[in-house]
Design a protein around this motif. Structure first.
Motif, PDB file in Angstrom:
ATOM      1  N   ARG A  46     -17.516  14.243  -6.246  1.00  0.00           N
ATOM      2  CA  ARG A  46     -17.054  15.620  -6.388  1.00  0.00           C
ATOM      3  C   ARG A  46     -16.498  15.839  -7.788  1.00  0.00           C
ATOM      4  N   THR A  47     -16.535  17.074  -8.206  1.00  0.00           N
ATOM      5  CA  THR A  47     -15.904  17.430  -9.476  1.00  0.00           C
ATOM      6  C   THR A  47     -14.398  17.550  -9.279  1.00  0.00           C
ATOM      7  N   SER A  48     -13.685  17.723 -10.362  1.00  0.00           N
ATOM      8  CA  SER A  48     -12.226  17.813 -10.295  1.00  0.00           C
ATOM      9  C   SER A  48     -11.797  19.125  -9.648  1.00  0.00           C
ATOM     10  N   PRO A  49     -10.762  19.093  -8.796  1.00  0.00           N
ATOM     11  CA  PRO A  49     -10.279  20.356  -8.204  1.00  0.00           C
ATOM     12  C   PRO A  49      -9.770  21.348  -9.250  1.00  0.00           C
ATOM     13  N   ARG A  50      -9.440  20.855 -10.438  1.00  0.00           N
ATOM     14  CA  ARG A  50      -8.936  21.765 -11.479  1.00  0.00           C
ATOM     15  C   ARG A  50      -9.978  22.787 -11.918  1.00  0.00           C
ATOM     16  N   ILE A  51     -11.260  22.504 -11.636  1.00  0.00           N
ATOM     17  CA  ILE A  51     -12.296  23.458 -12.011  1.00  0.00           C
ATOM     18  C   ILE A  51     -12.169  24.750 -11.224  1.00  0.00           C
ATOM     19  N   VAL A  52     -11.505  24.700 -10.065  1.00  0.00           N
ATOM     20  CA  VAL A  52     -11.279  25.923  -9.280  1.00  0.00           C
ATOM     21  C   VAL A  52     -10.451  26.915 -10.090  1.00  0.00           C
ATOM     22  N   LEU A  53      -9.443  26.424 -10.804  1.00  0.00           N
ATOM     23  CA  LEU A  53      -8.610  27.312 -11.623  1.00  0.00           C
ATOM     24  C   LEU A  53      -9.421  27.901 -12.776  1.00  0.00           C
ATOM     25  N   VAL A  54     -10.295  27.101 -13.374  1.00  0.00           N
ATOM     26  CA  VAL A  54     -11.125  27.609 -14.470  1.00  0.00           C
ATOM     27  C   VAL A  54     -12.053  28.705 -13.981  1.00  0.00           C
ATOM     28  N   HIS A  55     -12.732  28.460 -12.860  1.00  0.00           N
ATOM     29  CA  HIS A  55     -13.657  29.466 -12.330  1.00  0.00           C
ATOM     30  C   HIS A  55     -12.926  30.699 -11.812  1.00  0.00           C
ATOM     31  N   THR A  56     -11.700  30.512 -11.332  1.00  0.00           N
ATOM     32  CA  THR A  56     -10.923  31.671 -10.893  1.00  0.00           C
ATOM     33  C   THR A  56     -10.550  32.552 -12.075  1.00  0.00           C
ATOM     34  N   ALA A  57     -10.132  31.932 -13.169  1.00  0.00           N
ATOM     35  CA  ALA A  57      -9.728  32.704 -14.345  1.00  0.00           C
ATOM     36  C   ALA A  57     -10.905  33.428 -14.976  1.00  0.00           C
ATOM     37  N   THR A  58     -12.088  32.863 -14.880  1.00  0.00           N
ATOM     38  CA  THR A  58     -13.273  33.489 -15.487  1.00  0.00           C
ATOM     39  C   THR A  58     -14.069  34.341 -14.503  1.00  0.00           C
ATOM     40  N   PHE A  59     -13.623  34.419 -13.239  1.00  0.00           N
ATOM     41  CA  PHE A  59     -14.301  35.214 -12.204  1.00  0.00           C
ATOM     42  C   PHE A  59     -15.778  34.833 -12.115  1.00  0.00           C
ATOM     43  N   ARG A  60     -16.078  33.543 -12.206  1.00  0.00           N
ATOM     44  CA  ARG A  60     -17.472  33.118 -12.276  1.00  0.00           C
ATOM     45  C   ARG A  60     -18.227  33.460 -10.999  1.00  0.00           C
ATOM     46  N   GLN A  61     -17.691  33.027  -9.857  1.00  0.00           N
ATOM     47  CA  GLN A  61     -18.387  33.311  -8.600  1.00  0.00           C
ATOM     48  C   GLN A  61     -18.196  34.746  -8.131  1.00  0.00           C
ATOM     49  N   ALA A  62     -17.067  35.363  -8.512  1.00  0.00           N
ATOM     50  CA  ALA A  62     -16.786  36.712  -8.026  1.00  0.00           C
ATOM     51  C   ALA A  62     -17.594  37.779  -8.742  1.00  0.00           C
ATOM     52  N   ARG A  63     -18.267  37.430  -9.823  1.00  0.00           N
ATOM     53  CA  ARG A  63     -19.022  38.450 -10.556  1.00  0.00           C
ATOM     54  C   ARG A  63     -20.148  39.041  -9.724  1.00  0.00           C
ATOM     55  N   GLN A  64     -20.689  38.258  -8.811  1.00  0.00           N
ATOM     56  CA  GLN A  64     -21.793  38.771  -8.012  1.00  0.00           C
ATOM     57  C   GLN A  64     -21.363  39.886  -7.065  1.00  0.00           C
ATOM     58  N   PHE A  65     -20.043  40.013  -6.841  1.00  0.00           N
ATOM     59  CA  PHE A  65     -19.553  41.075  -5.955  1.00  0.00           C
ATOM     60  C   PHE A  65     -19.228  42.355  -6.713  1.00  0.00           C
ATOM     61  N   VAL A  66     -19.312  42.329  -8.057  1.00  0.00           N
ATOM     62  CA  VAL A  66     -18.967  43.505  -8.843  1.00  0.00           C
ATOM     63  C   VAL A  66     -19.866  44.696  -8.517  1.00  0.00           C
ATOM     64  N   PRO A  67     -21.220  44.532  -8.438  1.00  0.00           N
ATOM     65  CA  PRO A  67     -22.045  45.698  -8.098  1.00  0.00           C
ATOM     66  C   PRO A  67     -21.675  46.339  -6.772  1.00  0.00           C
ATOM     67  N   ALA A  68     -21.223  45.543  -5.803  1.00  0.00           N
ATOM     68  CA  ALA A  68     -20.835  46.110  -4.512  1.00  0.00           C
ATOM     69  C   ALA A  68     -19.482  46.804  -4.580  1.00  0.00           C
ATOM     70  N   MET A  69     -18.608  46.379  -5.512  1.00  0.00           N
ATOM     71  CA  MET A  69     -17.269  46.960  -5.596  1.00  0.00           C
ATOM     72  C   MET A  69     -17.245  48.265  -6.384  1.00  0.00           C
ATOM     73  N   ILE A  70     -18.219  48.446  -7.282  1.00  0.00           N
ATOM     74  CA  ILE A  70     -18.209  49.657  -8.110  1.00  0.00           C
ATOM     75  C   ILE A  70     -18.309  50.929  -7.268  1.00  0.00           C
ATOM     76  N   PRO A  71     -19.275  51.051  -6.339  1.00  0.00           N
ATOM     77  CA  PRO A  71     -19.294  52.282  -5.531  1.00  0.00           C
ATOM     78  C   PRO A  71     -18.065  52.426  -4.637  1.00  0.00           C
ATOM     79  N   LEU A  72     -17.473  51.288  -4.209  1.00  0.00           N
ATOM     80  CA  LEU A  72     -16.269  51.374  -3.387  1.00  0.00           C
ATOM     81  C   LEU A  72     -15.105  51.948  -4.179  1.00  0.00           C
ATOM     82  N   VAL A  73     -14.940  51.488  -5.416  1.00  0.00           N
ATOM     83  CA  VAL A  73     -13.865  52.015  -6.258  1.00  0.00           C
ATOM     84  C   VAL A  73     -14.134  53.467  -6.609  1.00  0.00           C
ATOM     85  N   ALA A  74     -15.399  53.803  -6.859  1.00  0.00           N
ATOM     86  CA  ALA A  74     -15.737  55.186  -7.193  1.00  0.00           C
ATOM     87  C   ALA A  74     -15.474  56.124  -6.026  1.00  0.00           C
ATOM     88  N   ALA A  75     -15.701  55.622  -4.799  1.00  0.00           N
ATOM     89  CA  ALA A  75     -15.497  56.469  -3.624  1.00  0.00           C
ATOM     90  C   ALA A  75     -14.021  56.676  -3.307  1.00  0.00           C
TER      91      ALA A  75
END
Length: 501
Positions: A23-52
């Protein structure tokens, strides 16, 4: 009678089991959290929600949105880390990932072309690195590489050594001596002054200059400086803009080159070349010398004025070879050439192409000027467009030195173990390749080339961009050059290599 003692037959030790769950180091979770690496895929779905819903709640809504996105990023980063494992064995590297849809990818060690260890700013803060294992077959597609993101520096070095030397997964003993390093090349910071003459380093500052000009036009009046009492004529304004733009371009190109190439050094470690570079993101790229088939010497138009060049290694099957294969990103031409010769010797001086090639280069260079001049001669009496005629004459005058420059760049040579071809004007490139790198030849001849007794022959190789062409060489020399620049199999192609008239 007691039977004589028998010696038990030697037993072969069982093969080392492949580690199936690193396994990789658990510290990578903090790096990916700060850069929103995995959460970027949810941005297109959040834009219409925020607009509404809008942001009617003011600061509270904004804070809640930020907290929610951060928690979402943390959850996705933690799940991605939990479901990611890698294993490197004596024969292959295996990467497993995915939450609902599991993906298992196995790459044999003998298909690995290179390894790159890089550490971005956040990775360096947490003491982590990212390992890129190039498993491509000449493509630069990101899907053609394995990425192990978030291991310690020691584990990154162990993984790099394991996959390139095909060693077992057993950790190296503390008393084991690493392979000695032999300095190959080092970047002199004075060479950063060449950066304003390189187009790739000018791209970002040119975009910045354009953005600043656009921002100055759109700036509200209240934010503009008060220039009452300061009288600037139109010519003075143009001079000021040009001077500021030049300063930004020069400074930006030098800073950009420093950020990418700071501390560049090339060393030989055993059977590999290791290149380290970078000011903000530190990268270590390792290439196997046995896979290097040649090198290219590139000289842009501005670089030729100061006798500067860059040299790249041609490695079989290496993805993103323009960046990963750099042996010297920028430096004096003589030093760049001597570095390439240490890997693959030059075949000798280049042969000049026949005069018919010069005529063809000049005709092609002045053709645009001839067309514009003819159009200007026809339109000036009718519409008074004299400037079209002037433009055509200028293009016609510039076409002659342009054609001569293109002809001067042409050349080819073949030697005992390597061959070379050169072409290009804005960027003049000379490729030196081993004979064993050639897997085929392609000869092209247009009707105009047939009339002039010329042909263009391309050496097809499994390195670099896949093919390197000798442009407009004498058609009668094609068969001899192809045979001299290949191994013995090319002799059978002599009867068919020469194009027919």
């Amino acid at each position: 009678m007691t039977p004589p003692p028998t010696t038990p037959p030697p037993t072969t030790p069982p093969p080392r089991p492949v580690d199936t769950g690193r396994r990789t180091s658990p510290r990578i979770v903090l790096v990916h959290t700060a850069t929103f690496r995995q959460a970027r895929q949810f941005v297109p779905a959040m834009i219409p929600l925020v607009a509404a819903t809008g942001l009617g709640g003011g600061t509270t809504t904004v804070v809640a949105l930020v907290v929610g996105v951060t928690l979402l990023s943390l959850a996705t980063a933690a799940l991605s880390w939990w479901r990611f494992t890698y294993a490197d064995g004596p024969a292959s590297v295996v990467v497993t990932r995915g939450l609902l849809s599991r993906s298992v990818r196995t790459v044999p060690n003998d298909r690995i072309r290179g390894v790159e260890v890089e550490a971005g700013p956040l990775h360096r803060v947490f003491g982590l690195v990212r390992v890129r294992i190039d498993a491509a077959a000449g493509a630069a597609d990101k899907d053609e590489e394995l990425v192990v993101d978030g291991v310690s520096r020691a584990e990154g070095d162990r993984l790099r050594a394991s996959v390139l030397t095909h060693r077992s997964t057993a950790p190296l003993s503390e008393d084991a001596e690493p392979a000695p390093e032999e300095p190959f090349a080092r970047f002199d910071n004075r060479w950063l002054l060449y950066a304003p003459l390189v187009g790739s380093y000018l791209a970002v500052p040119m975009a910045a200059v354009g953005a600043l000009m656009r921002l100055a036009q759109e700036l509200p009046e209240r934010f503009r400086p008060d220039l009452d009492g300061v009288h600037v004529s139109g010519v003075q304004a143009v001079v000021v803009v040009v001077v500021v733009a030049l300063v930004v371009l020069v400074a930006g190109s030098i800073i950009g080159a420093a950020v990418v190439n700071w501390g560049f050094r090339l060393t030989r470690r055993g059977g590999s070349l290791v290149a380290a570079r970078g000011l903000v993101t530190r990268r270590h790229t390792e290439l196997e010398i046995d896979r290097i088939r040649g090198w290219t010497l590139s000289e842009g138009l501005g670089m030729r004025w100061v006798r500067a060049a860059r040299v790249n290694a041609l490695v079989t099957g290496l993805g993103d070879a323009t960046r990963r294969g750099q042996l010297l990103p920028l430096g004096p031409r003589d030093e760049a050439r001597s570095l390439g010769v240490r890997l693959v010797p030059e075949p000798g001086p280049l042969r000049q192409h026949p005069p018919a090639a010069r005529r063809r280069r000049i005709v092609r260079a002045v053709s645009a000027g001839l067309l514009v001049t003819a159009a200007g001669a026809a339109l000036t009496p009718l519409l008074g467009w004299w400037w079209v005629l002037v433009l055509g004459l200028v293009l016609l005058a510039l076409g002659v030195p342009l054609g001569l420059g293109r002809y001067a760049a042409l050349g080819h040579a073949a030697g005992a173990g390597a061959f070379a071809v050169r072409s290009g004007w804005l960027v003049r490139e000379q490729a030196v390749l081993q004979r064993r790198a050639v897997v085929g030849w392609q000869v092209q001849q247009s009707p105009f080339q047939r009339r002039a007794g010329l042909a263009s022959v391309t050496a097809c190789v499994g390195a670099g961009r896949g093919g390197y062409t000798a442009v407009d060489m004498a058609a009668d020399d094609v068969a001899a050059f192809a045979a001299a620049a290949s191994e013995a199999w090319a002799d059978e192609l002599r009867p068919v290599a020469a194009p027919t008239g």
